[in-house]
Design a protein around this motif. Sequence first.
Motif, PDB file in Angstrom:
ATOM      1  N   LEU A  17       0.809  -1.192  -0.138  1.00 55.49           N
ATOM      2  CA  LEU A  17      -0.013  -0.028  -0.179  1.00 55.49           C
ATOM      3  C   LEU A  17       0.918   1.133  -0.148  1.00 55.49           C
ATOM      4  CD1 LEU A  17      -3.041   0.650   0.123  1.00 55.49           C
ATOM      5  CD2 LEU A  17      -2.776   0.958   2.584  1.00 55.49           C
ATOM      6  N   ARG A  20       1.802   2.271  -3.312  1.00 57.79           N
ATOM      7  CA  ARG A  20       0.769   3.019  -4.088  1.00 57.79           C
ATOM      8  C   ARG A  20       0.753   4.513  -3.765  1.00 57.79           C
ATOM      9  NH1 ARG A  20      -3.938   1.263  -7.482  1.00 57.79           N
ATOM     10  NH2 ARG A  20      -4.116  -0.763  -7.434  1.00 57.79           N
ATOM     11  N   GLU A  21       0.822   4.595  -2.272  1.00 60.44           N
ATOM     12  CA  GLU A  21       0.715   5.874  -1.875  1.00 60.44           C
ATOM     13  C   GLU A  21       1.829   6.726  -2.317  1.00 60.44           C
ATOM     14  OE1 GLU A  21      -1.517   4.498   2.290  1.00 60.44           O
ATOM     15  OE2 GLU A  21       0.541   4.920   2.138  1.00 60.44           O
ATOM     16  N   LYS A  23       3.675   6.599  -5.067  1.00 60.73           N
ATOM     17  CA  LYS A  23       3.369   6.815  -6.501  1.00 60.73           C
ATOM     18  C   LYS A  23       2.370   7.997  -6.669  1.00 60.73           C
ATOM     19  CE  LYS A  23       1.595   5.342 -11.111  1.00 60.73           C
ATOM     20  NZ  LYS A  23       2.294   4.790 -12.259  1.00 60.73           N
ATOM     21  N   GLU A 183      -1.308  -5.418 -14.296  1.00 58.37           N
ATOM     22  CA  GLU A 183      -2.153  -4.630 -13.359  1.00 58.37           C
ATOM     23  C   GLU A 183      -3.519  -5.103 -12.910  1.00 58.37           C
ATOM     24  OE1 GLU A 183      -4.736  -1.784 -12.140  1.00 58.37           O
ATOM     25  OE2 GLU A 183      -4.632  -2.042 -14.075  1.00 58.37           O
ATOM     26  N   PHE A 188       1.069  -5.556  -7.471  1.00 61.32           N
ATOM     27  CA  PHE A 188       0.909  -4.243  -6.854  1.00 61.32           C
ATOM     28  C   PHE A 188       2.211  -3.432  -7.307  1.00 61.32           C
ATOM     29  CE2 PHE A 188       4.737  -4.315  -4.140  1.00 61.32           C
ATOM     30  CZ  PHE A 188       5.054  -5.749  -4.143  1.00 61.32           C
ATOM     31  N   SER A 189       2.766  -3.861  -8.139  1.00 59.99           N
ATOM     32  CA  SER A 189       3.962  -3.218  -9.024  1.00 59.99           C
ATOM     33  C   SER A 189       4.859  -3.990  -9.977  1.00 59.99           C
ATOM     34  CB  SER A 189       5.088  -2.654  -7.702  1.00 59.99           C
ATOM     35  OG  SER A 189       6.092  -2.083  -8.218  1.00 59.99           O
ATOM     36  N   PRO A 208      -1.830   2.570 -12.948  1.00 61.12           N
ATOM     37  CA  PRO A 208      -2.026   3.176 -11.542  1.00 61.12           C
ATOM     38  C   PRO A 208      -1.171   2.473 -10.527  1.00 61.12           C
ATOM     39  CG  PRO A 208      -3.872   1.618 -12.208  1.00 61.12           C
ATOM     40  CD  PRO A 208      -2.952   1.682 -13.272  1.00 61.12           C
ATOM     41  N   ILE A 209      -0.556   1.354 -10.708  1.00 60.54           N
ATOM     42  CA  ILE A 209       0.429   0.942  -9.834  1.00 60.54           C
ATOM     43  C   ILE A 209       1.906   1.329 -10.121  1.00 60.54           C
ATOM     44  CG2 ILE A 209      -0.941  -1.154  -9.149  1.00 60.54           C
ATOM     45  CD1 ILE A 209       0.748  -2.799 -11.399  1.00 60.54           C
TER      46      ILE A 209
END
Length: 292
Positions: A17, A20-21, A23, A183, A188-189, A208-209
């Motif tokens: 997580l 994501r944050e 990025k 994705e 997650f990456s 988005p990842i």
Amino acid sequence: MSASPQGSAAPKKVTPLTFREKKAAGQPITMLTGTDLPMAQALDEAGLDSVLVGDSLGMVVLGYETTLPVTMDEMLHHCRAVARGTRRALCIGDMPFLSYQVSEEEAVRNAGRFLQEGGMEAVKLEGGRERLTAVKAVIGAGIPVMGHLGLTPQSVHMLGGFRPQARTAEAARRLLEDALVLEEAGCFSIVLESIPARLAALVSKRLPIPTIGIGAGAGCDGQVLVTHDLLGMFDRFTPRFVRQYADLHDEMVRAFRAYKCDVEAHRFPADEHTIDMAEEEWDELLRSLPGA
Ligand code: KIV
């Protein structure tokens, strides 16, 4: 901050997580490979977001010509040491050749071993659409998966060597499609290795990842290198995309030579490295010896 069992403050754990944050916040994600306890401790202390126990350890630590001979047991051996040295960084275990390609069942079982036996918190595996079922099965078991596209070293023979990938429009389009497939499957990456910088930047914008680049330019959401390359500890071959921050091979040779010279010249060990016995104990020993 909560207190750890040892009493020192526990640093905030990096999770998928957090990737994501970071990025979303436009903050670069930092990742390096780790292979043992002291290295993991240093990476964690330096504040790296993630430690990847990469199967490149087969080449830089075990001396294989490629990553293909690396086994699950070899990977888990190194994972355990890295996990013991890491408190904050996200630990990712790299699934070795044939540990996820044969069947979904084997992929899930082996990915699970990385968490259960290796102390890892996520796994990485190579490939795009051809690995979709394995990726989905592993994620379905609740294990975070990082993808890996571009130069995928486990396919070295298929690719005709360790060479840059996706340099034609068709190959670039295929790589972008693969990234979207991974994705959508829930990765997650994704690591992007040895691809043109413009393509890596485009893929990073479309996903988005986060993407983590190695030899893929500055447009990725994060960067990874093989730590032995960065430290100058692997002198067989250094890829062009590596920036070497130290020359530990030469430094090791210098230290080993100095030690050898000191021993040969009777300069080591010196008094300060030597323990002694109390005089009375020594006298008693001598008295007790036959012929004293
Ligand atoms: O094995 C490895 O170290 C890797 C990185 C180069 C991404 O896969």
